[in-house]
Structures are given as structure tokens and as C-alpha cells.
Design an enzyme around this catalytic site. Structure first.
Site, PDB file in Angstrom:
ATOM      1  CB  CYS A 292      31.645  53.648  34.399  1.00  0.00           C
ATOM      2  SG  CYS A 292      32.305  53.301  32.779  1.00  0.00           S
TER       3      CYS A 292
ATOM      4  NE  ARG B 136      30.365  51.401  39.937  1.00  0.00           N
ATOM      5  CZ  ARG B 136      29.328  50.657  40.285  1.00  0.00           C
ATOM      6  NH1 ARG B 136      29.232  50.218  41.523  1.00  0.00           N
ATOM      7  NH2 ARG B 136      28.399  50.354  39.430  1.00  0.00           N
TER       8      ARG B 136
ATOM      9  CD1 TRP C  24      36.701  48.077  33.132  1.00  0.00           C
ATOM     10  CD2 TRP C  24      35.095  47.923  31.583  1.00  0.00           C
ATOM     11  NE1 TRP C  24      36.798  46.844  32.524  1.00  0.00           N
ATOM     12  CE2 TRP C  24      35.835  46.716  31.570  1.00  0.00           C
ATOM     13  CE3 TRP C  24      34.028  48.063  30.687  1.00  0.00           C
ATOM     14  CZ2 TRP C  24      35.546  45.662  30.716  1.00  0.00           C
ATOM     15  CZ3 TRP C  24      33.743  47.013  29.821  1.00  0.00           C
ATOM     16  CH2 TRP C  24      34.498  45.826  29.841  1.00  0.00           C
TER      17      TRP C  24
ATOM     18  CG  ASN D 187      27.872  52.880  34.788  1.00  0.00           C
ATOM     19  OD1 ASN D 187      28.351  52.106  33.970  1.00  0.00           O
ATOM     20  ND2 ASN D 187      27.459  52.490  35.990  1.00  0.00           N
ATOM     21  N   GLY D 188      27.198  52.903  31.359  1.00  0.00           N
ATOM     22  CA  GLY D 188      26.261  52.062  30.604  1.00  0.00           C
ATOM     23  C   GLY D 188      26.677  52.012  29.151  1.00  0.00           C
TER      24      GLY D 188
ATOM     25  CD  GLU E 248      36.791  31.919  42.831  1.00  0.00           C
ATOM     26  OE1 GLU E 248      36.178  31.878  41.751  1.00  0.00           O
ATOM     27  OE2 GLU E 248      37.109  32.990  43.379  1.00  0.00           O
TER      28      GLU E 248
ATOM     29  CE  LYS F  83      39.529  35.539  42.689  1.00  0.00           C
ATOM     30  NZ  LYS F  83      38.185  35.184  42.558  1.00  0.00           N
TER      31      LYS F  83
ATOM     32  CD  GLU G 264      38.999  37.191  38.858  1.00  0.00           C
ATOM     33  OE1 GLU G 264      37.923  37.776  38.709  1.00  0.00           O
ATOM     34  OE2 GLU G 264      39.308  36.652  39.940  1.00  0.00           O
TER      35      GLU G 264
ATOM     36  CG  HIS H 225      38.532  12.848  28.788  1.00  0.00           C
ATOM     37  ND1 HIS H 225      38.515  11.674  28.073  1.00  0.00           N
ATOM     38  CD2 HIS H 225      38.176  12.532  30.046  1.00  0.00           C
ATOM     39  CE1 HIS H 225      38.138  10.678  28.866  1.00  0.00           C
ATOM     40  NE2 HIS H 225      37.926  11.177  30.074  1.00  0.00           N
TER      41      HIS H 225
ATOM     42  CE  LYS I 169      34.405  43.334  44.233  1.00  0.00           C
ATOM     43  NZ  LYS I 169      35.002  41.991  44.311  1.00  0.00           N
TER      44      LYS I 169
END
Ligand code: G6P
Length: 619
Positions: free
Chosen positions: A2, A27, A74, A100-101, A492, A496, A499, A515, A614
Site C-alpha cells: 500500500c 507498492r 494491496w 497501510n498495515g 532466482e 522470476k 512472479e 529425488h 514491491k
């Protein structure tokens, strides 16, 4: 998570708020809204969807006034719809806020307020704060003990003590038309000081271009902003002098330029950002690295017998590279811990364990909590952080900035390579304090100096990545496989892809694949092998053959001049050859580009992937 923006001053506020929300949109971006206070009336415009859609709404139904607040959301509590978008009104509309929170005890508070007759119009936890404020203002007015600013500050204080959880708040009161109130616990807020105007925002990006003087609000502080004045009150300490800092950020730093997406821009910035992470940090005479802000004496540093790296997401992957580097070059036992686990775990840590919190934003709630927990136990805690003035950067005992500039694309790219660069420097630094010889130190320095140019060359694989993306973008599953330093790269690469393209991808140590993940291999499941030349190259080739034997398509990331790989893999993306321990800096480039092109081909919103944000400031 947010984004909050607020303004009070002499300018018309609407466009300042909308522009600020655009810059904060990374955000959170499921809905947005603004409120403007003018002539004792609060005008509200809010909407599910992007800031662009809100911009359209306010251009059709403009709001006049020179103080206001805005929010890009968000969602945590309550689905994404117009009603749940911020700002929220309290009482009969006499209070308006953005939050925000997360308020953990909102349900109990909501019931209590409903019992008092307050009507709720949203499913959010934030509306509880708005009604609670309205109730407290009413109660204090009836008591008659305070008036003016003091009344509103008292109302805020008595509201905040009832909240459990985290908040960054900006509040307008209909009856207090010349003051904007803000408060924080756990969610960042920065105040910008202008000429007869003040700004507030979740981070500094919307302030760049308006002012270069900022004050970072700390937990348990309330700030009272008017056009010409700024007061800060701490819950326990009372009035505090605002500590004004210089903001070293230009509006242009956050501009897209000629690139179609921030992610691509940031991928192509890496030769420069890696260079920035190293600038001024080599001591050639002593063949070591230097850091200005560790704030520990050489003796204290020498006593360190264990390092814990803690982080989330991409930063955790950088941490894993760091673990390998620190153990190999400095011989210090090192552990990389998920911050969300470490904050509640209680692993044994020797007295001389040093903690590094690795974070791009410096605001990730779990990383902050893990760092605080370690600090509380008396360990030196340092930050490897990109965002100057962020909470983690300020609360750490010391640290190392990445100097990568604002990273706007939600999927982290340039911050990752900068983190790995800094961790390599750290391994050199600690290594030279212990077992690493002068020639070995000098060799690392000269290899590192070549990296920006080699990354520039690696970026030339862009066209090949596009070609490979075009071939495989319809696949539903991908495997990413690598060993040793390229195992974190595989993790990573998979992250990517997940995401930004929403394709299921798993990163695995190449041999461990047998395995489990090998069961996923079929003609439709590409495996991306990160296989630059290294000490165990033949072993990785065997793993690659195992996939081929099961008809799995293989994409290899390999070193230029590797003819053998071209015979085995279906597609090869070549990158420059470097020492093994530096391969993450080079091999991650094609993986970033591959994900980018796959996401573009699938029509995904590369910079604003669904459900992500983000800066994750909630637990
Ligand atoms: C979010 C972001 C990731 C990032 C992670 C940790 O999930 O989308 O890109 O790696 O948070 O963030 P930090 O700012 O602490 O590095």
C-alpha cells in the site's frame, strides 16, 4: 505494501496526489483513491483498479483544495472493490483516513463500535480506525477538556493505544481544516518539507522533484503537518525535534525513459548499478574491501565467528550466494535464514554471531522483525540495503548501501546483482581479515573490476532470450537447475518466471532433481540448466543428459565457446566466462531476460504482476 501520499500547502492538491500515487503504485495496485478537504468538506474519489483509472475519474469529477490524502492499495482485509478502496470515512464522514498495515484486533473493535451504533460500509480493518477516531473526537468534545489541535492529537493517541498491529496513517478531520495528521507503527512514512507546504508519503519516491528535505517518521510518532509548520510527538518522549535529512533522489531516477517496462530498464542498468555497488570500496594496497558504515572496530569484526544472513524473496537468494561466498573465502560458518522463520525461531547463536539483513526496500516486515529480534538478543545487526533512510537502514547498527537507485519493477533484478556484489566484497573483506592471502585478495579485486563490462556483454543475449521465450512461452511448467554457485541462480530464475508470467517453475540443485522433480519431466516441460564451466561441469552435464533421456527440452545457460553443450541442449544462451564464484552475477542476466520476454509474450503486466507488491510491509 500500500502506498500513502498526503499534502498540505498552497498548491491545488489533486494532481500532486495522483502523480504521487503513480510513483507509489509499485507498492500495491488493486485500487486507489484520494480525499481532499476544502471549505470544511471532504471530497472523496476512489475506485478499484489502477491509479490511471482513478486519474480518469478525477479528471471527470475534479476536487478542489490544497490539502488531501491518497492511497494505492494491496488488499489484506476485504476483497478488491470500490468500497474497500481507501480513503475511508469515520463517524458520519467527519474523519477521513488512509492506512497501510494490518490491524490484528479489528474484528473485536468493529463489534464494539457497532454496538455503539457505528455503521460499517467496508470489509476492511482500516475502517475501524476511522470510526474509532470519530468516536474519540466525539468523546473528547463532550468531555470538554481539550480543544483545537490538542483535541485531535488526544483523539489519535487514545485511538492508537487500542490498536494491535501495524499502521502508517494519514488523517483529515473535517473540523480541523488546516492540519494533516500522520502516525506510524511498523509501516513507513516520510515527510517532505517544502516552501510553505508539507508532503507525506510511504517512501521518498513521490517527494523527489518537490523537495530534497525529508524527515523519516519513527514508530510511535505522530506528526502534525500544516502548510508552514511540522510538529512531531512521540508516544513516550513527547515533542521531538524533527531530524531533517537530505533526499538524494531525482524525479528522473524513477522515469522509464525509452524502455517499455521498468523491469527491462532495470535489467539493462546492471553494468552501472554493479559498478555503483563497488565504487570506492576497494583498497588495492591491502587487497581488500572497505566499507564506511559497518560501525564496528577491527577487533569486533575479527571476533565474529558466525554470520547469519536474513532476508525474503530475491534478497534471500542473494543471501544464499553470500553464504557460499563467506564460507569459501572467509571460512566463517554462515547461514541464510528466511526472515519470516527466523523472527519466530530461536536458533542457538554464539555471542559473536553477526546478523546481516539483506533487503532492497529496507521495509520488509519480516526482515525488520527478524533483525529486531537478533538485535534484542545483543547481536550486531547490519543492513545490506538499497533504500536510503528506510526503517531497516535506520535501525541497523550499521550497514552497506547498494546505491542501485530506485527499483520500480516489482520483480527484483538490479537489486539482486548489487546485493551479490556487496556480499562478494564482504567475503573478500572478512577473508582478508582471516585466511585469504594478499595475491588471492588482489585476484578477487581484479575479477570484480571486470564484472560491469562482462554484464554489458551478457546483455547481448537479449535477442536469443527473446527467441527462446517465443519457443517455450506456452509451457505450463519449467524446471531451473544448477549446482553450487548456480543453485541460487536457478532458484532466482524460477522465482522470476513465477512472479511475472504466472508459470509454475521450480528451482533445484541439479543433482537433487532425481529425488522428485524429474517426475515432472516430459516433452512439454523445459528444464533450464545453468551450466557455465566449473569444477563440476561434467556432473551437471550428466544431470542434463538425464533430462534429455526423458525427452525433456533443455535450455542451457553456458559459457561462450562451450561447443559441447550445443550438441546436447535444445537451445543455448551463451554468456561470458567468469570465475565460478562470480557466475551468479552473469548467469542471472539471461534468466531475468528470459522471464521478461515470456511474460511479455503471455500478455502479463510485467511491472505490476498480479497479487504481488514491491514492498511487503505486512507479516
Ligand atoms: C517482495 C518483492 C520481491 C523482494 C521481496 C523482499 O516479495 O516482490 O521482489 O525480493 O519482497 O523484499 P526486500 O525489499 O526486503 O528485498
Amino acid at each position: 505494501m500500500c502506498g500513502i501520499i498526503g499534502y498540505i500547502g498552497h498548491q491545488q492538491v489533486q494532481n500532486i496526489l495522483i502523480d504521487g500515487l503513480h510513483r507509489l503504485e509499485y507498492r500495491g495496485y488493486d485500487s486507489a483513491g484520494i480525499a481532499v478537504l476544502e471549505g470544511g468538506e471532504i471530497g472523496l474519489r476512489k475506485k478499484a483498479g489502477r491509479v490511471q483509472e482513478l486519474g480518469q475519474l478525477v479528471s471527470e469529477q475534479p476536487l478542489q483544495g490544497s490539502m488531501g490524502i491518497g492511497h494505492t492499495r494491496w488488499a489484506t482485509h476485504g476483497e478488491v472493490n470500490d468500497a474497500n478502496s481507501h480513503p475511508h470515512l469515520g463517524g458520519d464522514g467527519e474523519v477521513c483516513l488512509v492506512h497501510n498495515g494490518v490491524i490484528e484486533n479489528y474484528s473485536k473493535l468493529r463489534k464494539a463500535l457497532q454496538a455503539k451504533g457505528y455503521e460499517f460500509h467496508t470489509a476492511t480493518d482500516s475502517e475501524v480506525i476511522a470510526h474509532l477516531l470519530a468516536f474519540e473526537v466525539k468523546r473528547l468534545k463532550e468531555d470538554g477538556d481539550s480543544e483545537g489541535q490538542a483535541l485531535y492529537v488526544n483523539a489519535i493517541q487514545s485511538t492508537l493505544v487500542q490498536l494491535k498491529g501495524t499502521y502508517g496513517l494519514a488523517v483529515l478531520f473535517e473540523d480541523c481544516p488546516d492540519k494533516l495528521f500522520v502516525a506510524r507503527v511498523g509501516s513507513p512514512l516520510v515527510i517532505g518539507i517544502g516552501e510553505n507546504e508539507h508532503f507525506v508519503a510511504s517512501d521518498a519516491s513521490p517527494l523527489a522533484g518537490h523537495t530534497d528535505e525529508v524527515v523519516y517518521l519513527s514508530d510511535n510518532e505522530i506528526a502534525i503537518l500544516s502548510a508552514g509548520d511540522l510538529q512531531i510527538i512521540h508516544r513516550d518522549a513527547g515533542a521531538v525535534n524533527p531530524k531533517i535529512e537530505v533526499l538524494d533522489q531525482q524525479a528522473a531516477d524513477s522515469e522509464l525513459g525509452d524502455f517499455p517496462h521498468y523491469m527491462l530498464k532495470e535489467i539493462f542498468e546492471q553494468p552501472q548499478t554493479i559498478e555503483n555497488a563497488m565504487r570506492g570500496r576497494f583498497n588495492d594496497d591491502e587487497a581488500t574491501a572497505v566499507f564506511g558504515g559497518l560501525n564496528l572496530t577491527a577487533q569486533q569484526l575479527r571476533r565474529i565467528d558466525r554470520v547469519v544472513l536474513t532476508a525474503c524473496g530475491t534478497s534471500w537468494h542473494a543471501g544464499l550466494v553470500g553464504e557460499y561466498l563467506l564460507e569459501e573465502f572467509a571460512r566463517i560458518p554462515t547461514e541464510v535464514e528466511y526472515a519470516s522463520e527466523l523472527r519466530y525461531r530461536n536458533p542457538p547463536m554464539s555471542e559473536n554471531t553477526m546478523i546481516f539483513a539483506i533487503t532492497q526496500s529496507g521495509e520488509t516486515a519480516d526482515t525488520l522483525a527478524a533483525m529486531r529480534e537478533c538485535k534484542r538478543k545483543g547481536h550486531p545487526t547490519l543492513a545490506i540495503c538499497n533504500t536510503v533512510g528506510s526503517t531497516i537502514a535506520r535501525e541497523a547498527d550499521g550497514g552497506i548501501y547498494l546505491h542501485a537507485g530506485p527499483e520500480i519493477g516489482v520483480a527484483s533484478t538490479k537489486a539482486f546483482t548489487s546485493q551479490v556484489t556487496v556480499l562478494t566484497l564482504l567475503a573478500l573483506f572478512f577473508g582478508r581479515m582471516r585466511h585469504l592471502s594478499y595475491p588471492a585478495g588482489s585476484r578477487i579485486i581484479s575479477h570484480l573490476r571486470e564484472i560491469p563490462e562482462l554484464v554489458e556483454q551478457a546483455l547481448k543475449c537479449n535477442e536469443m532470450c527473446k527467441y527462446v521465450a517465443d519457443k517455450y512461452y506456452n509451457s505450463n511448467n519449467f524446471l531451473y537447475l544448477g549446482r553450487l554457485y548456480n543453485f541460487p541462480v536457478a532458484l532466482e530464475g524460477a522465482l522470476k518466471l513465477k512472479e511475472i508470467s504466472y508459470i509454475h517453475a521450480e528451482g533445484y540443485p541439479a543433482a537433487e532433481m532425481k529425488h522428485g522433480p524429474i517426475a515432472l519431466v516430459d516433452e512439454q516441460t523445459p528444464s533450464v540448466f545453468v551450466v557455465p564451466r566449473c569444477g563440476i561441469y561434467p556432473k551437471v552435464i550428466s544431470n542434463l543428459e538425464e533430462v534429455k533421456a526423458r525427452k525433456g527440452p533443455v535450455i542451457a545457460i553456458a559459457c561462450q565457446g562451450d561447443d559441447k553443450i550445443a550438441e546436447l541442449a535444445d537451445d543455448v544462451i551463451f554468456v561470458p566466462d567468469v570465475e565460478e564464484y562470480l557466475q551468479p552475477l552473469i548467469a542471472s542476466i539471461p534468466l531475468q531476460l528470459l522471464s521478461y520476454h515470456i511474460a511479455v509474450l503471455r500478455g502479463c503486466n510485467v511491472d505490476r504482476p498480479r497479487n504481488l507488491a514491491k514492498s511487503v510491509t505486512v507479516e
